[in-house]
Design a protein around this motif. Sequence first.
Motif, mmCIF file in Angstrom:
data_model
loop_
_atom_site.group_PDB
_atom_site.id
_atom_site.type_symbol
_atom_site.label_atom_id
_atom_site.label_comp_id
_atom_site.label_asym_id
_atom_site.label_seq_id
_atom_site.Cartn_x
_atom_site.Cartn_y
_atom_site.Cartn_z
ATOM 1 N N ASN A 55 0.885 -1.170 0.000
ATOM 2 C CA ASN A 55 0.000 0.000 0.000
ATOM 3 C C ASN A 55 0.914 1.209 0.000
ATOM 4 N N ILE A 56 0.855 1.955 -1.098
ATOM 5 C CA ILE A 56 1.799 3.058 -1.300
ATOM 6 C C ILE A 56 1.906 3.920 -0.035
ATOM 7 N N ARG A 57 3.131 4.182 0.361
ATOM 8 C CA ARG A 57 3.348 5.000 1.570
ATOM 9 C C ARG A 57 4.160 6.226 1.207
ATOM 10 N N LEU A 58 3.496 7.204 0.618
ATOM 11 C CA LEU A 58 4.167 8.471 0.328
ATOM 12 C C LEU A 58 3.552 9.517 1.241
ATOM 13 N N TRP A 59 4.338 10.524 1.624
ATOM 14 C CA TRP A 59 3.790 11.591 2.457
ATOM 15 C C TRP A 59 2.976 12.518 1.566
ATOM 16 N N LYS A 60 1.694 12.563 1.873
ATOM 17 C CA LYS A 60 0.753 13.261 0.980
ATOM 18 C C LYS A 60 0.969 14.771 0.927
ATOM 19 N N GLU A 61 1.429 15.338 2.047
ATOM 20 C CA GLU A 61 1.546 16.797 2.098
ATOM 21 C C GLU A 61 2.865 17.326 1.548
ATOM 22 N N MET A 62 3.749 16.413 1.174
ATOM 23 C CA MET A 62 5.048 16.846 0.638
ATOM 24 C C MET A 62 5.081 16.660 -0.867
ATOM 25 N N SER A 63 5.964 17.415 -1.521
ATOM 26 C CA SER A 63 6.114 17.239 -2.967
ATOM 27 C C SER A 63 6.767 15.882 -3.240
ATOM 28 N N VAL A 64 6.689 15.486 -4.504
ATOM 29 C CA VAL A 64 7.324 14.238 -4.928
ATOM 30 C C VAL A 64 8.819 14.280 -4.602
ATOM 31 N N LEU A 65 9.468 15.402 -4.946
ATOM 32 C CA LEU A 65 10.908 15.518 -4.702
ATOM 33 C C LEU A 65 11.225 15.430 -3.205
ATOM 34 N N ASP A 66 10.447 16.147 -2.392
ATOM 35 C CA ASP A 66 10.714 16.112 -0.949
ATOM 36 C C ASP A 66 10.502 14.718 -0.361
ATOM 37 N N ASN A 67 9.541 13.985 -0.904
ATOM 38 C CA ASN A 67 9.350 12.606 -0.455
ATOM 39 C C ASN A 67 10.639 11.808 -0.603
ATOM 40 N N ILE A 68 11.327 12.042 -1.710
ATOM 41 C CA ILE A 68 12.561 11.299 -1.978
ATOM 42 C C ILE A 68 13.696 11.815 -1.090
ATOM 43 N N LEU A 69 13.787 13.152 -0.955
ATOM 44 C CA LEU A 69 14.874 13.740 -0.163
ATOM 45 C C LEU A 69 14.762 13.386 1.317
ATOM 46 N N VAL A 70 13.550 13.471 1.840
ATOM 47 C CA VAL A 70 13.364 13.208 3.275
ATOM 48 C C VAL A 70 13.737 11.765 3.611
ATOM 49 N N ALA A 71 13.396 10.851 2.694
ATOM 50 C CA ALA A 71 13.736 9.437 2.929
ATOM 51 C C ALA A 71 15.253 9.278 3.050
ATOM 52 N N GLN A 72 15.999 10.032 2.235
ATOM 53 C CA GLN A 72 17.470 9.922 2.292
ATOM 54 C C GLN A 72 18.000 10.491 3.605
ATOM 55 N N ASP A 80 7.454 18.816 -8.219
ATOM 56 C CA ASP A 80 6.876 19.719 -7.212
ATOM 57 C C ASP A 80 5.415 19.417 -6.884
ATOM 58 N N GLU A 81 4.861 18.404 -7.535
ATOM 59 C CA GLU A 81 3.456 18.033 -7.275
ATOM 60 C C GLU A 81 3.340 17.238 -5.979
ATOM 61 N N LYS A 82 2.151 17.260 -5.393
ATOM 62 C CA LYS A 82 1.893 16.354 -4.273
ATOM 63 C C LYS A 82 1.555 14.983 -4.866
ATOM 64 N N PRO A 83 2.083 13.912 -4.296
ATOM 65 C CA PRO A 83 1.874 12.582 -4.894
ATOM 66 C C PRO A 83 0.398 12.231 -5.092
ATOM 67 N N GLY A 84 -0.447 12.694 -4.162
ATOM 68 C CA GLY A 84 -1.867 12.372 -4.255
ATOM 69 C C GLY A 84 -2.521 12.885 -5.533
ATOM 70 N N ASN A 85 -1.902 13.896 -6.177
ATOM 71 C CA ASN A 85 -2.470 14.435 -7.416
ATOM 72 C C ASN A 85 -2.070 13.619 -8.643
ATOM 73 N N LEU A 86 -1.217 12.638 -8.432
ATOM 74 C CA LEU A 86 -0.737 11.848 -9.575
ATOM 75 C C LEU A 86 -1.527 10.551 -9.701
ATOM 76 N N PRO A 87 -1.647 10.055 -10.951
ATOM 77 C CA PRO A 87 -2.293 8.749 -11.106
ATOM 78 C C PRO A 87 -1.523 7.676 -10.345
ATOM 79 N N TYR A 88 -2.254 6.622 -10.021
ATOM 80 C CA TYR A 88 -1.712 5.541 -9.208
ATOM 81 C C TYR A 88 -0.395 4.980 -9.759
ATOM 82 N N GLY A 89 -0.360 4.780 -11.065
ATOM 83 C CA GLY A 89 0.836 4.197 -11.695
ATOM 84 C C GLY A 89 2.068 5.053 -11.452
ATOM 85 N N MET A 90 1.865 6.377 -11.467
ATOM 86 C CA MET A 90 3.003 7.279 -11.246
ATOM 87 C C MET A 90 3.426 7.264 -9.783
ATOM 88 N N GLN A 91 2.452 7.155 -8.885
ATOM 89 C CA GLN A 91 2.799 7.075 -7.460
ATOM 90 C C GLN A 91 3.678 5.848 -7.206
#
Length: 255
Positions: free
Chosen positions: A86-103, A146-157
């Motif tokens: 079950n996709i676990r991305l932080w909804k309130e962060m941008s796509v890029l920040d999701n990746i940076l914060v994980a690092q 810079d988009e929030k992951p929730g705005n992207l289609p499932y495949g992109m998430q």
Amino acid sequence: MTLLEIKDLTQLFSGLCAVSELNLSLDERELIGLIGPNGAGKTTVFNLASGFYQPTHGEIIFQGRNLAGLKPHRVSALGIARTFQNIRLWKEMSVLDNILVAQHFQLGYGLGSLFFRTPRYLKRERDIRHRALELLEIFKIDKFADEKPGNLPYGMQRKVEIVRALASGPKLLLLDEPAAGLQSTDVTELITLIQWVFDQFDLSIWMIEHQMKVVMSLCSRIAVIDFGRLIASGTPSEIQQRPKVIKAYLGDDQL
Ligand SMILES: Nc1ncnc2c1ncn2[C@@H]1O[C@H](COP(=O)(O)OP(=O)(O)OP(=O)(O)O)[C@@H](O)[C@H]1O
Ligand SMILES: [Mg+2]
């Protein structure tokens, strides 16, 4: 060379045996599958191999090192990255920040470096950002950085999750049902993408997947579990012929 070795792995959840005396190993530069019916214990195996659970019994050895007692960020720092069923991305962060914060979590930066922004911290920060943007570009999702992951289609998430895992430079990538919920054209694209990742990066991939087309076309070897136990292991054509597998998982109509 053996990359990961699972020895007598057992996981009990208040009486329920989710994983039972599992023995399995994975070599460097291998792309293998893990299949089995719903509730067979597949995700639990990944949760154990990534430090989310500590096994009731047994050992997980990665590059010769026992992972016992290590928290997920430490396991990730050693080189095991994962995606989630079950996709676990932080909804309130941008796509890029999701990746940076994980690092950042993985590198275990102390508060000191965050406040004082030491030169070493700033250099690492630039490198991580550069790598993240490069990966987003490779996956053709850089325009959504810079988009929030929730705005992207499932495949992109799902792709963002894979990028987030790859950004840590893993030696082992665990993919938990990467094709779940995807349209069939997206599944075809995903197969190409996973093969490409495997060819381009110096890593092994271990993949849980219900869609036979995905595992059968990508994996050189497949492990099958049922009720937490290994019931078969072999090449896709070998496991398709095992009566136990047909009965437990594939169903008679598959052959
Ligand atoms: N944290 C937990 N606490 C209690 N029981 C759990 C926990 N995690 C998993 N289980 C149980 O362990 C068993 C194996 O679950 P798991 O999620 O590993 O199966 P799975 O093979 O990944 O199934 P699926 O194909 O549906 O994803 C199930 O019976 C599940 O209910
Ligand atoms: Mg699962």
